[in-house]
Design a protein around this motif. Structure first.
Motif, PDB file in Angstrom:
ATOM      1  N   PRO A   2      23.072  34.546  -6.018  1.00  0.00           N
ATOM      2  CA  PRO A   2      22.538  35.869  -6.345  1.00  0.00           C
ATOM      3  C   PRO A   2      22.476  36.055  -7.852  1.00  0.00           C
ATOM      4  O   PRO A   2      23.468  35.855  -8.550  1.00  0.00           O
ATOM      5  CB  PRO A   2      23.551  36.822  -5.694  1.00  0.00           C
ATOM      6  CG  PRO A   2      24.818  36.044  -5.594  1.00  0.00           C
ATOM      7  CD  PRO A   2      24.440  34.599  -5.469  1.00  0.00           C
ATOM      8  N   LEU A   3      21.308  36.418  -8.350  1.00  0.00           N
ATOM      9  CA  LEU A   3      21.118  36.592  -9.791  1.00  0.00           C
ATOM     10  C   LEU A   3      21.179  38.052 -10.206  1.00  0.00           C
ATOM     11  O   LEU A   3      21.717  38.375 -11.267  1.00  0.00           O
ATOM     12  CB  LEU A   3      19.775  35.986 -10.223  1.00  0.00           C
ATOM     13  CG  LEU A   3      19.574  34.505  -9.907  1.00  0.00           C
ATOM     14  CD1 LEU A   3      18.197  34.047 -10.356  1.00  0.00           C
ATOM     15  CD2 LEU A   3      20.662  33.668 -10.557  1.00  0.00           C
ATOM     16  N   ALA A   4      20.582  38.914  -9.417  1.00  0.00           N
ATOM     17  CA  ALA A   4      20.598  40.340  -9.753  1.00  0.00           C
ATOM     18  C   ALA A   4      20.263  41.156  -8.519  1.00  0.00           C
ATOM     19  O   ALA A   4      19.451  40.734  -7.688  1.00  0.00           O
ATOM     20  CB  ALA A   4      19.598  40.640 -10.858  1.00  0.00           C
ATOM     21  N   THR A   5      20.892  42.308  -8.396  1.00  0.00           N
ATOM     22  CA  THR A   5      20.599  43.260  -7.317  1.00  0.00           C
ATOM     23  C   THR A   5      20.266  44.605  -7.942  1.00  0.00           C
ATOM     24  O   THR A   5      20.981  45.066  -8.841  1.00  0.00           O
ATOM     25  CB  THR A   5      21.812  43.408  -6.385  1.00  0.00           C
ATOM     26  OG1 THR A   5      22.071  42.152  -5.750  1.00  0.00           O
ATOM     27  CG2 THR A   5      21.548  44.472  -5.313  1.00  0.00           C
TER      28      THR A   5
ATOM     29  N   THR B 208      19.271  48.603  -6.829  1.00  0.00           N
ATOM     30  CA  THR B 208      19.081  49.664  -5.843  1.00  0.00           C
ATOM     31  C   THR B 208      18.578  50.891  -6.590  1.00  0.00           C
ATOM     32  O   THR B 208      19.243  51.375  -7.521  1.00  0.00           O
ATOM     33  CB  THR B 208      20.389  49.984  -5.108  1.00  0.00           C
ATOM     34  OG1 THR B 208      20.859  48.798  -4.446  1.00  0.00           O
ATOM     35  CG2 THR B 208      20.169  51.087  -4.068  1.00  0.00           C
TER      36      THR B 208
ATOM     37  N   PHE C  94      12.740  42.311 -12.500  1.00  0.00           N
ATOM     38  CA  PHE C  94      13.708  41.277 -12.860  1.00  0.00           C
ATOM     39  C   PHE C  94      13.144  40.539 -14.074  1.00  0.00           C
ATOM     40  O   PHE C  94      12.041  39.990 -14.010  1.00  0.00           O
ATOM     41  CB  PHE C  94      13.919  40.286 -11.715  1.00  0.00           C
ATOM     42  CG  PHE C  94      14.447  40.906 -10.450  1.00  0.00           C
ATOM     43  CD1 PHE C  94      15.754  41.358 -10.363  1.00  0.00           C
ATOM     44  CD2 PHE C  94      13.627  41.041  -9.336  1.00  0.00           C
ATOM     45  CE1 PHE C  94      16.238  41.926  -9.188  1.00  0.00           C
ATOM     46  CE2 PHE C  94      14.103  41.604  -8.165  1.00  0.00           C
ATOM     47  CZ  PHE C  94      15.415  42.054  -8.088  1.00  0.00           C
TER      48      PHE C  94
ATOM     49  N   ARG D 248      15.217  39.149  -1.386  1.00  0.00           N
ATOM     50  CA  ARG D 248      15.478  39.805  -0.108  1.00  0.00           C
ATOM     51  C   ARG D 248      15.477  41.302  -0.375  1.00  0.00           C
ATOM     52  O   ARG D 248      16.141  41.763  -1.300  1.00  0.00           O
ATOM     53  CB  ARG D 248      16.819  39.357   0.485  1.00  0.00           C
ATOM     54  CG  ARG D 248      16.917  37.840   0.693  1.00  0.00           C
ATOM     55  CD  ARG D 248      18.319  37.444   1.147  1.00  0.00           C
ATOM     56  NE  ARG D 248      18.605  37.947   2.471  1.00  0.00           N
ATOM     57  CZ  ARG D 248      18.351  37.290   3.602  1.00  0.00           C
ATOM     58  NH1 ARG D 248      17.802  36.081   3.541  1.00  0.00           N
ATOM     59  NH2 ARG D 248      18.638  37.811   4.758  1.00  0.00           N
TER      60      ARG D 248
ATOM     61  N   SER E 235      15.145  45.573   1.135  1.00  0.00           N
ATOM     62  CA  SER E 235      15.134  46.656   2.110  1.00  0.00           C
ATOM     63  C   SER E 235      14.490  47.823   1.388  1.00  0.00           C
ATOM     64  O   SER E 235      15.033  48.295   0.377  1.00  0.00           O
ATOM     65  CB  SER E 235      16.563  46.987   2.557  1.00  0.00           C
ATOM     66  OG  SER E 235      16.602  48.174   3.331  1.00  0.00           O
TER      67      SER E 235
ATOM     68  N   VAL F 146      11.778  38.896   3.253  1.00  0.00           N
ATOM     69  CA  VAL F 146      12.271  37.786   2.431  1.00  0.00           C
ATOM     70  C   VAL F 146      11.064  37.114   1.781  1.00  0.00           C
ATOM     71  O   VAL F 146      10.088  36.789   2.469  1.00  0.00           O
ATOM     72  CB  VAL F 146      13.054  36.770   3.282  1.00  0.00           C
ATOM     73  CG1 VAL F 146      13.500  35.590   2.431  1.00  0.00           C
ATOM     74  CG2 VAL F 146      14.249  37.434   3.954  1.00  0.00           C
TER      75      VAL F 146
ATOM     76  N   THR G 251      16.164  48.610  -2.171  1.00  0.00           N
ATOM     77  CA  THR G 251      17.026  47.645  -2.850  1.00  0.00           C
ATOM     78  C   THR G 251      16.455  46.242  -2.716  1.00  0.00           C
ATOM     79  O   THR G 251      15.811  45.915  -1.713  1.00  0.00           O
ATOM     80  CB  THR G 251      18.458  47.706  -2.283  1.00  0.00           C
ATOM     81  OG1 THR G 251      19.293  46.797  -2.999  1.00  0.00           O
ATOM     82  CG2 THR G 251      18.484  47.371  -0.814  1.00  0.00           C
TER      83      THR G 251
ATOM     84  N   THR H 256      17.422  41.987  -3.970  1.00  0.00           N
ATOM     85  CA  THR H 256      18.270  41.009  -4.646  1.00  0.00           C
ATOM     86  C   THR H 256      17.455  39.754  -4.925  1.00  0.00           C
ATOM     87  O   THR H 256      16.724  39.276  -4.055  1.00  0.00           O
ATOM     88  CB  THR H 256      19.501  40.656  -3.796  1.00  0.00           C
ATOM     89  OG1 THR H 256      20.296  41.820  -3.603  1.00  0.00           O
ATOM     90  CG2 THR H 256      20.347  39.581  -4.471  1.00  0.00           C
ATOM     91  N   LEU H 257      17.572  39.249  -6.155  1.00  0.00           N
ATOM     92  CA  LEU H 257      16.918  38.007  -6.557  1.00  0.00           C
ATOM     93  C   LEU H 257      17.925  36.876  -6.501  1.00  0.00           C
ATOM     94  O   LEU H 257      19.041  37.002  -7.042  1.00  0.00           O
ATOM     95  CB  LEU H 257      16.363  38.132  -7.973  1.00  0.00           C
ATOM     96  CG  LEU H 257      15.700  36.872  -8.555  1.00  0.00           C
ATOM     97  CD1 LEU H 257      14.397  36.554  -7.821  1.00  0.00           C
ATOM     98  CD2 LEU H 257      15.429  37.042 -10.055  1.00  0.00           C
ATOM     99  N   TYR H 258      17.545  35.781  -5.853  1.00  0.00           N
ATOM    100  CA  TYR H 258      18.405  34.601  -5.729  1.00  0.00           C
ATOM    101  C   TYR H 258      17.737  33.400  -6.388  1.00  0.00           C
ATOM    102  O   TYR H 258      16.512  33.280  -6.401  1.00  0.00           O
ATOM    103  CB  TYR H 258      18.650  34.260  -4.257  1.00  0.00           C
ATOM    104  CG  TYR H 258      19.367  35.343  -3.482  1.00  0.00           C
ATOM    105  CD1 TYR H 258      20.753  35.355  -3.385  1.00  0.00           C
ATOM    106  CD2 TYR H 258      18.653  36.358  -2.844  1.00  0.00           C
ATOM    107  CE1 TYR H 258      21.415  36.352  -2.677  1.00  0.00           C
ATOM    108  CE2 TYR H 258      19.312  37.354  -2.138  1.00  0.00           C
ATOM    109  CZ  TYR H 258      20.686  37.346  -2.062  1.00  0.00           C
ATOM    110  OH  TYR H 258      21.335  38.339  -1.366  1.00  0.00           O
TER     111      TYR H 258
END
Lengths: 175, 188
Positions: A3-6, A8, A17, A30, A32, A102, A161, A163-165
């Motif tokens: 995980p690089l950054a989340t 919300t 990002f 990923r 929502s 995703v 929200t 998240t970047l992976y």
């Protein structure tokens, strides 16, 4: 997969990002999300490196509605300055309803190939909804250092929200 | 949001964390006391049903909620010659998240199911999940993608996954492995 950054959202808007490290093989997002569009459903988009050039993004979409399936291509005519990456509901729907998806971005740091993006996403609203699988192309060869992520018709809504992976390749298998 | 250097504590940890794995023959398959510390869940199922009257289907519910008609799903299905999209609304639980091979299919044939449950521990939203399933029986088979909704804001602490017809019979799985993973966000 790291995980690089989340992000919300605490107010309506978009997600960005930036300064993405060039040390991974692939990226994944990923999410929502929902948007503030006045219709019942919307889509999410991503844009790379603030490239607003219409025609640099193309999307092939296989989308199901609960009764029909449609295969379409978007971004040829009219051209688009973003790629269509998934389905989501809007604030017209119940406050607790969010869509999800995703998005995989392959070989994002390569400077010799155009960028292929694959996604799967859906929103079910108990009697209505959409789901889709998508393949997208960014026609540029530049390494991706920034990703903008938001709703197509309107901004994303509070509570959305993402998240970047970063995904490493295997030295053993190359996978 | 600028990405922090990878030396940051969060980014040094892998995102996909194994929580539990069960290898089942005939017994039930469920996970309890799921920790509420990850962003998403991923369930990977590879197995075949123990029932003998034809193809089975995969069923799932959360938190023992199988009575309150809180469930719905949208399906996209391909079988090698045609495609279709179907919908289920106001269900007590979801009984068809993809076909499951059974005793009538070629020996040792299994189906695969990857289930992503998004924001499973959130208490501010209903739970959306996506199931991607496939089985190929050497001449026939199915690929299916399902987007499901559980209309509850409760955090998910229990997850049951079964072959549906086997649930009504004397045997659930003939063989299966069921793995549960947590997917970490950057701040977890």
């Amino acid at each position: 997969m790291f995980p690089l950054a989340t992000v919300t959202l605490t107010s309506n808007g978009g997600i960005s990002f930036s300064n993405i490290p060039q040390t991974f093989t692939h990226l994944q997002i990923r999410y929502s999300a929902k948007t503030v569009h006045v219709g019942s459903f919307d889509e999410v988009y991503i844009r790379f490196n603030s490239d607003f050039t219409a025609g640099n993004y193309v999307s092939h979409i296989l989308q199901a509605s609960g009764s029909t399936i449609a295969s379409t291509v978007q971004g040829i005519s009219p051209t688009l300055n973003y790629m269509l990456n998934g389905d989501c509901p809007t604030t017209v729907q119940n406050a607790a309803l969010f869509g999800a998806g995703v998005i995989d971005i392959f070989n994002y740091s390569s400077s010799t190939r155009t960028k292929t993006v694959r996604s799967y996403s859906g929103v079910d609203a108990n009697g209505s909804g959409f789901e889709s699988i998508r393949t997208n192309l960014w026609t540029q060869t530049a390494a991706i250092t920034e990703i903008q992520f938001s709703g197509v018709q309107q901004f994303m809504a509070t509570g959305s929200t993402a998240t970047l992976y970063g995904l490493y390749a295997s030295n053993a298998t190359g996978a | 949001m600028p990405i922090l250097p990878l030396s940051g504590a969060a980014s040094s940890k892998g995102a996909l964390v194994p929580i539990s794995r069960v290898k089942v023959l005939t017994s039930s398959s469920y996970f309890t006391n799921i920790p509420q510390i990850y962003r998403d869940l991923r369930v990977i199922v590879n197995g075949a049903s123990g029932q003998t009257n034809g193809m089975d289907t995969l069923a799932m519910w959360f938190n023992e909620d199988y009575v309150n008609t809180n469930w719905s799903q949208t399906n996209m299905i391909g079988n090698g010659s045609s495609n279709s999209s179907t919908r289920v609304s106001n269900a007590a639980f979801l009984s068809n998240l993809g076909p499951v091979p059974s005793a009538i299919t070629p020996p040792n044939t299994t189906g695969t199911y990857i289930i992503d449950v998004f924001n499973y521990s959130s208490t501010d939203r209903w739970k959306t999940f996506i199931v991607r399933s496939a089985n190929d029986l050497n001449g026939w088979g199915t690929v299916q993608m399902t987007t499901g909704l559980w209309r509850s804001t409760a955090g998910i602490n229990r997850l049951n996954v079964y072959p549906f017809n086997g649930l009504n019979g004397t045997q659930l799985w003939s063989s299966a492995t069921v793995s549960l993973y947590g997917v970490r966000a950057a701040n977890q």
